[in-house]
Design a protein around this motif. Structure first.
Motif, PDB file in Angstrom:
ATOM      1  N   LEU A  69      12.973  -0.292  40.529  1.00 44.61           N
ATOM      2  CA  LEU A  69      12.065  -1.232  41.173  1.00 44.61           C
ATOM      3  C   LEU A  69      12.439  -2.672  40.846  1.00 44.61           C
ATOM      4  O   LEU A  69      12.419  -3.544  41.706  1.00 44.61           O
ATOM      5  N   LEU A 129      15.476  -3.623  42.820  1.00 41.42           N
ATOM      6  CA  LEU A 129      15.112  -3.842  44.212  1.00 41.42           C
ATOM      7  C   LEU A 129      14.443  -5.200  44.382  1.00 41.42           C
ATOM      8  O   LEU A 129      14.708  -5.934  45.327  1.00 41.42           O
ATOM      9  N   GLN A 130      13.616  -5.534  43.420  1.00 43.15           N
ATOM     10  CA  GLN A 130      12.971  -6.838  43.497  1.00 43.15           C
ATOM     11  C   GLN A 130      13.983  -7.973  43.394  1.00 43.15           C
ATOM     12  O   GLN A 130      13.927  -8.957  44.137  1.00 43.15           O
ATOM     13  N   THR A 131      14.929  -7.805  42.485  1.00 45.43           N
ATOM     14  CA  THR A 131      15.955  -8.825  42.305  1.00 45.43           C
ATOM     15  C   THR A 131      16.744  -9.035  43.592  1.00 45.43           C
ATOM     16  O   THR A 131      16.910 -10.161  44.064  1.00 45.43           O
ATOM     17  N   VAL A 132      17.210  -7.942  44.154  1.00 42.74           N
ATOM     18  CA  VAL A 132      17.992  -8.048  45.381  1.00 42.74           C
ATOM     19  C   VAL A 132      17.108  -8.587  46.507  1.00 42.74           C
ATOM     20  O   VAL A 132      17.549  -9.393  47.324  1.00 42.74           O
ATOM     21  N   GLY A 133      15.858  -8.146  46.518  1.00 43.79           N
ATOM     22  CA  GLY A 133      14.916  -8.647  47.517  1.00 43.79           C
ATOM     23  C   GLY A 133      14.749 -10.148  47.424  1.00 43.79           C
ATOM     24  O   GLY A 133      14.737 -10.844  48.437  1.00 43.79           O
ATOM     25  N   GLN A 134      14.664 -10.642  46.214  1.00 43.34           N
ATOM     26  CA  GLN A 134      14.532 -12.083  46.028  1.00 43.34           C
ATOM     27  C   GLN A 134      15.760 -12.808  46.582  1.00 43.34           C
ATOM     28  O   GLN A 134      15.643 -13.832  47.253  1.00 43.34           O
ATOM     29  N   LEU A 172      17.638 -11.770  48.921  1.00 45.79           N
ATOM     30  CA  LEU A 172      17.590 -11.696  50.377  1.00 45.79           C
ATOM     31  C   LEU A 172      16.676 -12.799  50.927  1.00 45.79           C
ATOM     32  O   LEU A 172      17.014 -13.471  51.899  1.00 45.79           O
ATOM     33  N   GLN A 173      15.547 -12.972  50.284  1.00 45.85           N
ATOM     34  CA  GLN A 173      14.649 -14.065  50.665  1.00 45.85           C
ATOM     35  C   GLN A 173      15.387 -15.394  50.629  1.00 45.85           C
ATOM     36  O   GLN A 173      15.306 -16.194  51.558  1.00 45.85           O
ATOM     37  N   ALA A 201       7.852  -4.081  48.677  1.00 51.06           N
ATOM     38  CA  ALA A 201       8.802  -3.437  47.787  1.00 51.06           C
ATOM     39  C   ALA A 201       9.582  -4.481  46.996  1.00 51.06           C
ATOM     40  O   ALA A 201      10.086  -4.216  45.917  1.00 51.06           O
ATOM     41  N   MET A 202       9.679  -5.689  47.555  1.00 52.21           N
ATOM     42  CA  MET A 202      10.357  -6.765  46.846  1.00 52.21           C
ATOM     43  C   MET A 202       9.336  -7.664  46.161  1.00 52.21           C
ATOM     44  O   MET A 202       9.615  -8.812  45.857  1.00 52.21           O
ATOM     45  N   ARG A 203       8.147  -7.118  45.983  1.00 50.10           N
ATOM     46  CA  ARG A 203       7.064  -7.840  45.327  1.00 50.10           C
ATOM     47  C   ARG A 203       6.700  -9.133  46.030  1.00 50.10           C
ATOM     48  O   ARG A 203       6.470 -10.154  45.406  1.00 50.10           O
ATOM     49  N   ARG A 204       6.707  -9.069  47.315  1.00 51.84           N
ATOM     50  CA  ARG A 204       6.239 -10.201  48.094  1.00 51.84           C
ATOM     51  C   ARG A 204       4.925  -9.784  48.698  1.00 51.84           C
ATOM     52  O   ARG A 204       4.836  -8.734  49.319  1.00 51.84           O
ATOM     53  N   PRO A 237       7.372 -12.076  55.387  1.00 46.12           N
ATOM     54  CA  PRO A 237       8.031 -13.369  55.541  1.00 46.12           C
ATOM     55  C   PRO A 237       8.424 -13.671  56.987  1.00 46.12           C
ATOM     56  O   PRO A 237       8.906 -14.743  57.279  1.00 46.12           O
ATOM     57  N   TRP A 294       4.628   2.744  48.219  1.00 50.30           N
ATOM     58  CA  TRP A 294       6.046   2.549  47.912  1.00 50.30           C
ATOM     59  C   TRP A 294       6.412   2.955  46.487  1.00 50.30           C
ATOM     60  O   TRP A 294       7.320   3.760  46.267  1.00 50.30           O
ATOM     61  N   GLU A 295       5.668   2.423  45.538  1.00 52.05           N
ATOM     62  CA  GLU A 295       5.973   2.722  44.141  1.00 52.05           C
ATOM     63  C   GLU A 295       5.934   4.217  43.874  1.00 52.05           C
ATOM     64  O   GLU A 295       6.789   4.757  43.182  1.00 52.05           O
ATOM     65  N   VAL A 325      18.741  -2.677  51.395  1.00 47.16           N
ATOM     66  CA  VAL A 325      18.510  -4.098  51.161  1.00 47.16           C
ATOM     67  C   VAL A 325      19.827  -4.794  50.840  1.00 47.16           C
ATOM     68  O   VAL A 325      20.070  -5.920  51.279  1.00 47.16           O
TER      69      VAL A 325
END
Lengths: 234, 234
Positions: free
Chosen positions: A127, A130-135, A137-138, B89-92, B96, B115-116, B133
């Motif tokens: 998780l 995924l958050q890191t990569v998601g960030q 991507l943002q 999932a990306m903690r947003r 966006p 998701w979790e 991602v």
DNA sequence: CGTTTGCTTGAGCAATTTCAAATCCAGTGG
DNA sequence: CCACTGGATTTGAAATTGCTCAAGCAAACG
């Protein structure tokens, strides 16, 4: 090569490894090796097989993509605590960019093939990753938006403010960006030329927004720079 | 709202759900609801709390980001099999961007807070999600590189070729992009104006590279278009 | 049909790049 | 300590790309 007695506290606070058990952490650390990266050294190079992934302990890197005809783009800067080089985690066999130390740096390195084992052991790590990569991507989308809709001056303003957020350090004159940045670097972050960046920053200097010299940028008036970055320029 | 007897085979082949056990799949399906999205309908809107994530079964969506002053950028197109709306999932907390159906479409929807649980149950799903991602991140970087280093004509060429890869369909005249695309859309994919796109495509038409009409693009000579996209334009 | 939406095209213009030349500055080696 | 070197920066002038503005046209839609 192999590492003896790396302290858990080294990585305990890294966001990617948060909420893992001591046992898991020890296990992760046992596989790590320490890599010293003197100024100018590359942690990995674009196109080369991705055999390792990394976590920066201290220092600073820049990640650069090069086009076939030699033009360069700064993908991002790596700050202490960041993981990088996780191409393999995204099922990419090779590194898509080159990561170069811009000051003397220190990183941990793991063999790429350990990634799956790590994830399998700890869903939290999955998780977090995924958050890191998601960030990222943002961030990438933000940049696409800027490149698509904003003119150069505002893009440069946004880039400088981002550097301030990543590595701003209070000083007498204002907020210093705490690592060497050239006009060329900023140009590669904003999709313009060093000439244009120079002109823009000279103008800002005259307006008292920044102070800059060789590889050095100090933001004197962050608020006004922010306004410039946001306002539609009227 | 709730779904009865969704067939496992529906999602069995979706890359994100590959290699999951039947039991896990059933579990995942049990939480899903089906969402019909007529042409023009939005699956979700930018800025709204991200309460669900989705998987497109059939049809086509475009994902658009809008700037404060109303300019738009096409982030990507969603094709059958793709998951989308995974902001949470990306903690947003919020979406966006806005996802709009550009043809009548059908999607599965899950509550974001599932998701979790899904990830915890299946590390494979975590790895698949990370890969998805990761792929998007690659794509985003490719686009940044193009926006930063290429001139409009080549960017448009790359965008059209990407559409061909995503939704190309062989026809008499050449490869048809199998959903409605306007000049404005292409402009929003490449960071230019519909006027410039129009001029570029009119020129291509004269050269026999493409054929286009209202919301319709057929690539007549993909190879030459590819050369145009890659060559340094000399 | 009339209206809306999408497409084309010309002309002028503005932002940015290119090209070219100086200048500055930090470090290096006499 | 100083001249020298090479990277970094500044700056002007010319060239160019792509945008804005403006107008007209064509296809779809109700």
């Amino acid at each position: 090569m192999a590492v003896h007695r790396l302290d858990r506290s080294l990585i305990r606070n890294l966001s990617i490894f948060q909420y893992m058990s001591d046992a898991d952490l020890d296990n992760v650390l046992a596989m790590a090796s320490v890599r010293q990266l003197p100024d100018g050294a590359a942690a990995f190079m674009q196109g080369v097989e991705a055999t390792e992934f990394f976590c920066l302990l201290n220092g600073r890197l820049k990640v650069i993509q090069t086009t076939p005809d030699g033009q360069q783009v700064v993908v991002r800067h790596v700050n202490p605590g960041d993981i990088f080089g996780i191409a393999r985690a995204m099922r990419r066999p090779d590194y898509p960019a080159t990561a170069t130390a811009i000051v003397d740096s220190l990183a941990l390195a793991w063999p790429s093939n350990q990634w799956e084992a790590f994830i399998a052991r700890s869903p939290t790590l999955a998780l977090n990753a995924l958050q890191t990569v998601g960030q990222r991507l943002q961030d990438a989308h933000t940049r696409i938006l800027e490149l698509s809709t904003e003119e150069v001056e505002r893009r440069v303003a946004h880039a400088v403010l981002r550097l301030v957020r990543q590595a701003g350090k209070k000083t007498e004159e204002g907020i210093l960006i705490d690592f060497p940045v050239t006009r060329q670097d900023i140009a590669e972050m904003t999709g313009t030329t060093l000439h244009t960046v120079s002109r823009v920053m000279t103008a800002w200097e005259a307006k008292g927004l920044v102070q800059s010299s060789r590889k050095r940028v100090v933001v004197v008036d962050p608020h006004r720079l922010y306004l410039l970055a946001e306002s539609s320029g009227d």
